[in-house]
Scaffold this active site. Structure first.
Site, PDB file in Angstrom:
ATOM      1  N   ASP A 150       0.865  -1.181   0.000  1.00 45.70           N
ATOM      2  CA  ASP A 150       0.000   0.000   0.000  1.00 45.70           C
ATOM      3  C   ASP A 150       0.904   1.233   0.000  1.00 45.70           C
ATOM      4  OD1 ASP A 150      -2.282   1.595   0.271  1.00 45.70           O
ATOM      5  OD2 ASP A 150      -2.348   1.383   2.459  1.00 45.70           O
ATOM      6  N   GLU A 206       2.702   4.767  -4.144  1.00 40.80           N
ATOM      7  CA  GLU A 206       2.692   5.692  -5.306  1.00 40.80           C
ATOM      8  C   GLU A 206       4.017   6.431  -5.444  1.00 40.80           C
ATOM      9  OE1 GLU A 206       0.284   5.473  -2.963  1.00 40.80           O
ATOM     10  OE2 GLU A 206      -0.986   4.218  -4.210  1.00 40.80           O
ATOM     11  N   ASP A 249      -9.125   3.293  -2.458  1.00 35.86           N
ATOM     12  CA  ASP A 249     -10.124   3.724  -1.482  1.00 35.86           C
ATOM     13  C   ASP A 249     -11.435   4.191  -2.098  1.00 35.86           C
ATOM     14  OD1 ASP A 249      -8.228   3.105   0.340  1.00 35.86           O
ATOM     15  OD2 ASP A 249      -7.573   5.170   0.688  1.00 35.86           O
TER      16      ASP A 249
END
Ligand code: MIG
Length: 794
Positions: free
Chosen positions: A408, A411, A485
């Site tokens: 997670d 990015e 999300d």
């Protein structure tokens, strides 16, 4: 977003400036190598190289300043083949032809057109061609046809067809909002395919900096551009949409077959906070007889959010927990973020600093950003050595019996204004230093490579499972992708369909959204309808945020629980079919879950069909996507289709109104289909007792299906250890010939008996199996015949 009407005050209107564009100018000279599959062209305002990778794949690189480097990003796995290229020159044109495409360069503009061997135009530059704008960004303009439809672009909001959209590729952590206005999400896949009157071609812009695809600003031109670096793109000549996917995944690689447990039902929550809570959760699944293959540990399992640690108070014996759950057929998947806490007493931080593993500025100081653990350093995954270090660190998990990891925040997400790392960070990039601005979109991909390869080396022949939020083209080689999300909105259930379909068209077959919705509060009906959809998303995980209402399958009462359970069970029933399609995806690059347009590219009803999808070539799934709704319109393309639940035959080429009570997910099976199914199990670890083969014979027609199976857990399949049988059906004048052709029996399935069910057939049907007349067939009513078959007969 707290914008008010102030945002649109009249004097806020920005002046629309047309950027000073400069194209390449005319061709001055060119050279070609002796095999002629490389052309190097010098133009007035830049340089262009053309490299044939295959007869049907050509790479074009433009650098305004110098002869382009042929180095590719790490997304590319393919080396150019020995293609026979013929070069022809006339006063106006320079032509380079392989057997499958002809590239024509106009010498006065250096505009490129590509034709197929019959002279059909595949794709061409528009008048502007290639060049740079006043910000010194490289850009390419191509002609847009009135019949063009655009698909792919990775993970984007909105409808399936991206004509009329302008899309930016910049991996971004977007907690909210996910809506049609949001452009950049977590994944950047700068690739798309055009379908025009049934023909397709693809373009992949291999540039991990910020790139923009503009299919909106003009009616007859589209463009793609990169903020920094060269214009480096591949053209895939098609001619069918499926060919394009094969071509694209030849360049960026294919998904390995996932471990079977990764295809079961997964339960997650931010967070299951203690060993006791996790055990209780699994116990409830068992008591309620709801299948379960994996439980996720979100950030609370760690000691102060330090990766490669467990909180010893809440998880006193993680190894035992993991082993105990494994004995019950349940895998544990912990989250691993890239941020390493700045803590001089923490081993991972010490190793990172001592080994020079963290991202640094040019000046040599470490970059720090604020994430969960507080001030943190970030591994510089662009260095092979750092990937190795990070991969090796996963021994901590694999030694405990963990076989799957969840990446997670890669990015990378940082809690600041820009949401990411300082663009000035200078990545070491294996001796070819580049700024974060230049490599941003690769960060999550490289973390994935490090994690996957590390676990693979440690798992002793077993297949690792990796889930990632961020990625770049080629991410399918290492990870499955969830769409981040989302929220418990019906609109987000709706949006998940085209989002997953376009991920599939972008070479990522293994994807899915958080079932039930991550943020906001779910409810019984929404979770039920979403779980029904989840039965057929390649990745199937229920996940929700901290403060939200619980959304485990039993959270909304008995009525919903029963239906949710039924559809989780249905996932296991369909698994032998899905698994065969996953295998196909690993070979051909074709997605498991696919838009109808991939199968029916000439049918206008499919061009932007965003609320139903196909599983393989023969099954259409049309979920209910609205509250209190018990019917919907379903489009069935040409052919005859059978309602999976009612066995009603429906004529294709038109729309149908379909009833769907709460416990019905509309599913349609194409006439001719052969569907392999298994039984309900508590997890994929339970052995299959019996294979069901459902046949929907086509009157006076024939069809076939090749069923695949392997051990579901190791890489032995790469050495041929699998079971494969081609099932063929031929129906003529009420005689049905069923035959089995064993293509490989290097693996022995668990089941030894198969039961064939023939759907929608007459009682007096004559049946032969492998040429032998069957006399004692059993007619079960409802126009069905069942027929037991021994594995030896397959
Ligand atoms: O900023 O780890 O998308 O699935 O539960 C939030 C906590 C960080 C974002 C992920 C979500 C996960 C959450 N993470």
């Amino acid at each position: 977003m707290n914008d008010t009407s102030f945002m649109i005050l009249p004097d806020k209107e920005k002046e629309q400036k047309t950027l000073n564009y400069r194209n390449l100018g005319s061709l001055l000279s060119y050279t070609s190598d002796e095999k002629e599959n490389l052309l190097e062209i010098k133009c007035e305002n830049g340089y262009v190289s053309v490299i044939f990778y295959r007869e049907d794949i050509v790479r074009i690189i433009m650098n305004p300043k110098k002869v382009p480097s042929k180095k590719t990003s790490l997304a590319v796995v393919k080396e150019p083949e020995n293609v026979l290229v013929e070069i022809e020159e006339s006063p106006e044109l320079l032509k380079a032809s392989s057997r499958k495409l002809t590239l024509v360069i106009n010498k006065s503009t250096v505009n490129v057109s590509i034709y197929d061997p019959k002279g059909r135009l595949i794709v061409s530059d528009s008048d502007n061609g290639m060049g740079t704008n006043e910000k010194q960004e490289v850009i390419c303009y191509k002609r847009m046809d009135k019949d063009d439809h655009y698909y792919g672009f990775g993970e984007k909001t909105s409808f399936l067809d991206k004509r009329g959209e302008r899309m930016t590729m910049w991996n971004t952590d977007v907690y909210a909002p996910h809506n049609p206005e949001i452009d950049s999400l977590y994944q950047s896949i700068p690739y798309f395919m055009t379908i025009r009157q049934g023909y397709a071609y693809g373009i992949f812009l291999d540039n991990p900096s910020k790139t923009v695809f503009d299919m909106k600003s003009s009616m007859d031109t589209y463009s793609f551009s990169a903020e920094t670096g060269p214009l480096d793109y591949y053209v895939f000549a098609g001619p069918t949409p499926k060919n394009v996917l094969e071509q694209y995944t030849t360049i960026t690689g294919k998904m390995p077959i996932p471990p079977k447990w990764a295809l079961g039902y997964h339960q997650s929550r931010y967070s299951y906070k203690s060993e006791a809570e996790v055990r209780e959760l699994v116990k409830t699944f068992k008591e309620k007889n709801i299948p379960l293959d994996a439980v996720y540990l979100d950030i609370h399992y760690m000691d102060g959010y330090r990766v490669f640690t467990f909180d010893e108070n809440k998880f006193p014996n993680p190894k035992k927990l993991i082993q105990d759950l494994k004995d019950e057929g349940v895998h544990v998947v912990p989250i691993v973020d890239p941020g390493v806490k700045e803590d001089p007493e923490y081993f991972a931080y010490q190793e990172g600093v001592n080994g020079n593993h963290f991202c640094e500025y040019l000046e040599g100081n470490i970059y720090y950003g604020n994430v969960w653990p507080g001030n943190s350093a970030f591994p510089d995954f662009t260095n092979n050595e750092v990937r190795k270090w990070w991969g090796d660190k996963h021994e901590y998990y694999t030694k405990m019996g963990i076989e799957g990891v969840w990446n997670d925040m890669n990015e990378p997400a940082v809690f600041n204004e820009t949401k990411t790392m300082d663009l000035k960070v200078m990545h070491k990039n294996d001796g070819d230093p580049k700024t974060h601005r230049e490599l941003h979109n690769l960060y999550g991909f490289l973390m994935g490579e490090a994690t996957y390869e590390g676990m693979k080396a440690q798992l002793d022949g077993k297949r690792p499972f990796l889930l990632t939020r961020a990625g770049y083209a080629g991410v399918q080689r290492y990870a499955s992708v969830w769409t981040g999300d989302n929220r418990s909105f019906w609109e987000h259930l709706q949006m998940a369909i085209p989002m997953c379909l376009n991920l599939g068209v972008s070479g990522v077959p293994f994807c899915g959204p958080d079932v039930g919705g991550f943020a906001h509060d779910s409810n019984g009906q929404l979770l039920t309808r979403w779980t029904q959809f989840g039965t057929f998303t390649p990745y199937f995980r229920n996940h929700s945020v901290l403060e939200s209402i619980r959304q485990e399958p039993w959270s909304f009462g008995e009525e919903y629980e029963q239906v949710i359970k039924k559809y989780i069970q249905e996932r296991y029933v369909w698994l032998p079919y899905l698994y065969t399609l996953f295998r196909e995806a690993s070979v051909t690059g074709l997605p498991v879950m696919r838009p109808l347009v991939l199968e029916y590219p000439l049918d206008k009803h499919t061009f932007n069909l965003s609320d139903q999808f196909m599983i393989g070539t023969d099954v259409i799934v049309a979920p209910i996507l609205k509250p209190d709704t018990y019917h919907r319109v379903v489009y069935l393309p040409e052919g005859t289709w059978v309602n999976y639940w009612t066995e009603e035959k429906l004529t294709g080429g038109k729309h149908h109104l379909i009833e769907a009570a709460l416990d019905i997910l509309p599913i349609f099976v194409k006439e001719g289909a052969i569907i392999t199914q298994g039984t309900v199990k508590s997890s994929t670890e339970t052995k299959e007792s019996e294979l069901s083969i459902h046949i929907y014979p086509k009157e006076n027609g024939e069809s076939s299906f090749t069923y695949y199976e392997d051990d579901g857990s190791t890489f032995a399949y790469e050495d041929g250890a699998y079971f494969e049988v081609k099932i063929q059906v031929k129906m003529e004048n009420n005689r049905l010939n069923l035959s089995f052709h064993n293509l490989s029996d290097q693996y022995q399935p668990d089941w030894d008996k198969a039961v064939v069910t023939l759907h929608k057939v007459r009682e007096d049907l004559k049946i032969a199996v492998n040429g032998k007349e069957q006399l004692n067939v059993e007619f079960t009513g409802e126009n069905k015949i069942t027929l037991p078959i021994k594995i030896q007969d397959l």
